[in-house]
Design a protein around this motif. Sequence first.
Motif, short mmCIF file in Angstrom:
data_model
loop_
_atom_site.label_atom_id
_atom_site.label_comp_id
_atom_site.label_asym_id
_atom_site.label_seq_id
_atom_site.Cartn_x
_atom_site.Cartn_y
_atom_site.Cartn_z
N ILE A 125 0.84 -1.19 0.00
CA ILE A 125 0.00 0.00 0.00
C ILE A 125 0.88 1.24 0.00
O ILE A 125 2.05 1.20 0.40
CB ILE A 125 -0.96 0.04 1.20
CG1 ILE A 125 -0.17 0.23 2.51
CG2 ILE A 125 -1.81 -1.22 1.27
CD1 ILE A 125 -1.06 0.43 3.71
N ASP A 126 0.30 2.34 -0.43
CA ASP A 126 0.99 3.62 -0.39
C ASP A 126 0.66 4.26 0.95
O ASP A 126 -0.36 4.92 1.11
CB ASP A 126 0.52 4.51 -1.55
CG ASP A 126 1.20 5.88 -1.55
OD1 ASP A 126 2.11 6.08 -0.71
OD2 ASP A 126 0.81 6.73 -2.36
N ASP A 127 1.54 4.04 1.95
CA ASP A 127 1.24 4.54 3.28
C ASP A 127 1.57 6.02 3.45
O ASP A 127 1.48 6.55 4.56
CB ASP A 127 1.97 3.71 4.35
CG ASP A 127 3.48 3.73 4.20
OD1 ASP A 127 3.97 4.37 3.25
OD2 ASP A 127 4.17 3.10 5.03
N ARG A 128 1.94 6.69 2.37
CA ARG A 128 2.17 8.14 2.42
C ARG A 128 1.22 8.89 1.49
O ARG A 128 1.49 10.02 1.09
CB ARG A 128 3.63 8.45 2.08
CG ARG A 128 4.61 7.96 3.14
CD ARG A 128 6.04 8.35 2.81
NE ARG A 128 6.95 7.87 3.84
CZ ARG A 128 7.24 8.52 4.96
NH1 ARG A 128 6.67 9.69 5.18
NH2 ARG A 128 8.08 8.03 5.84
N ASP A 129 0.11 8.24 1.17
CA ASP A 129 -0.91 8.91 0.36
C ASP A 129 -1.38 10.16 1.10
O ASP A 129 -1.65 10.12 2.30
CB ASP A 129 -2.08 7.94 0.13
CG ASP A 129 -3.17 8.56 -0.70
OD1 ASP A 129 -3.98 9.34 -0.14
OD2 ASP A 129 -3.25 8.27 -1.90
N PRO A 130 -1.50 11.30 0.41
CA PRO A 130 -1.86 12.56 1.09
C PRO A 130 -3.22 12.55 1.76
O PRO A 130 -3.46 13.32 2.69
CB PRO A 130 -1.81 13.60 -0.04
CG PRO A 130 -1.91 12.80 -1.30
CD PRO A 130 -1.24 11.49 -1.02
N VAL A 131 -4.14 11.69 1.33
CA VAL A 131 -5.46 11.61 1.95
C VAL A 131 -5.56 10.41 2.89
O VAL A 131 -6.11 10.52 3.99
CB VAL A 131 -6.56 11.52 0.86
CG1 VAL A 131 -7.94 11.37 1.50
CG2 VAL A 131 -6.54 12.75 -0.03
N LEU A 132 -5.03 9.27 2.47
CA LEU A 132 -5.26 8.02 3.19
C LEU A 132 -4.22 7.68 4.26
O LEU A 132 -4.43 6.75 5.04
CB LEU A 132 -5.34 6.86 2.19
CG LEU A 132 -6.43 6.96 1.12
CD1 LEU A 132 -6.30 5.80 0.15
CD2 LEU A 132 -7.81 6.98 1.76
N TRP A 133 -3.12 8.41 4.31
CA TRP A 133 -2.03 8.02 5.21
C TRP A 133 -2.50 7.91 6.66
O TRP A 133 -2.06 7.02 7.41
CB TRP A 133 -0.87 9.01 5.11
CG TRP A 133 -1.15 10.33 5.77
CD1 TRP A 133 -1.69 11.45 5.19
CD2 TRP A 133 -0.93 10.68 7.14
NE1 TRP A 133 -1.83 12.46 6.10
CE2 TRP A 133 -1.36 12.02 7.31
CE3 TRP A 133 -0.41 10.00 8.24
CZ2 TRP A 133 -1.30 12.68 8.54
CZ3 TRP A 133 -0.34 10.66 9.47
CH2 TRP A 133 -0.78 11.99 9.60
N ALA A 134 -3.42 8.80 7.08
CA ALA A 134 -3.86 8.82 8.48
C ALA A 134 -4.73 7.61 8.85
O ALA A 134 -4.98 7.38 10.02
CB ALA A 134 -4.62 10.11 8.78
#
Length: 219
Positions: free
Chosen positions: A146-155
């Motif tokens: 997964i992209d754990d640094r996505d600007p929306v989903l990271w949190a």
Amino acid sequence: MPHGSHASPSPDAIVLRRSTLRLIPLLLFCLLLVGLGLAGLVGLVVGIVQGTFAEARGVEIIALVKGVLGLLFMVALGVLGAVFGMAIWKGRNSAIIVDRAGIWLDNGKARGIVPWNVLAGVGMYWSQMNRRVKQHSIELCPSGPIDDRDPVLWATVRDEEPIGPGLPRLRYRFPLQPGTQDRARAAIQQFAPAHLWLGEVQRQAGHIGRPDVSRRPPR
């Protein structure tokens, strides 16, 4: 892969939005705390201006210290009320959206989507907040990285024990507003491939947890 997106959910999407009516009592409580804080601050200023603090002697100093501590406590409550009130107001437009493409997170400024086709499973956790209210969350288990640094989903990324055999530790957790869990369950069962549904599991109180700030993407 999941990513922030300017695309829009489908017209028949189910939107799980925080109820404005539910926010009113919380905001009023925060305003009450802010009012107490302002009263405490005024009390401190008046005491300084009038020289009340400087005139205290002997036994009066003990009462003075208690009074000052009480006023400082009121100011601290006011600060907490302001912080929580701004957080609640800031998140008033947030929503979880479920459609045929996947599950979207709308934070009021941008959207991110976790598509069904990148998931190995989707379920729900719940825990008891108090006697009357349960806290639910949607647990999205990816089938790959997964992209754990996505600007929306990271949190929403959590690193915990897997929900089931063969599932990853890293997953997305979308907290649900109280009262929206039935609609969320129905929406997932309506749009998600049937084999993805993992059911519901009870967890310990406070299972939502906090995001790992080290995953916050650079601005």
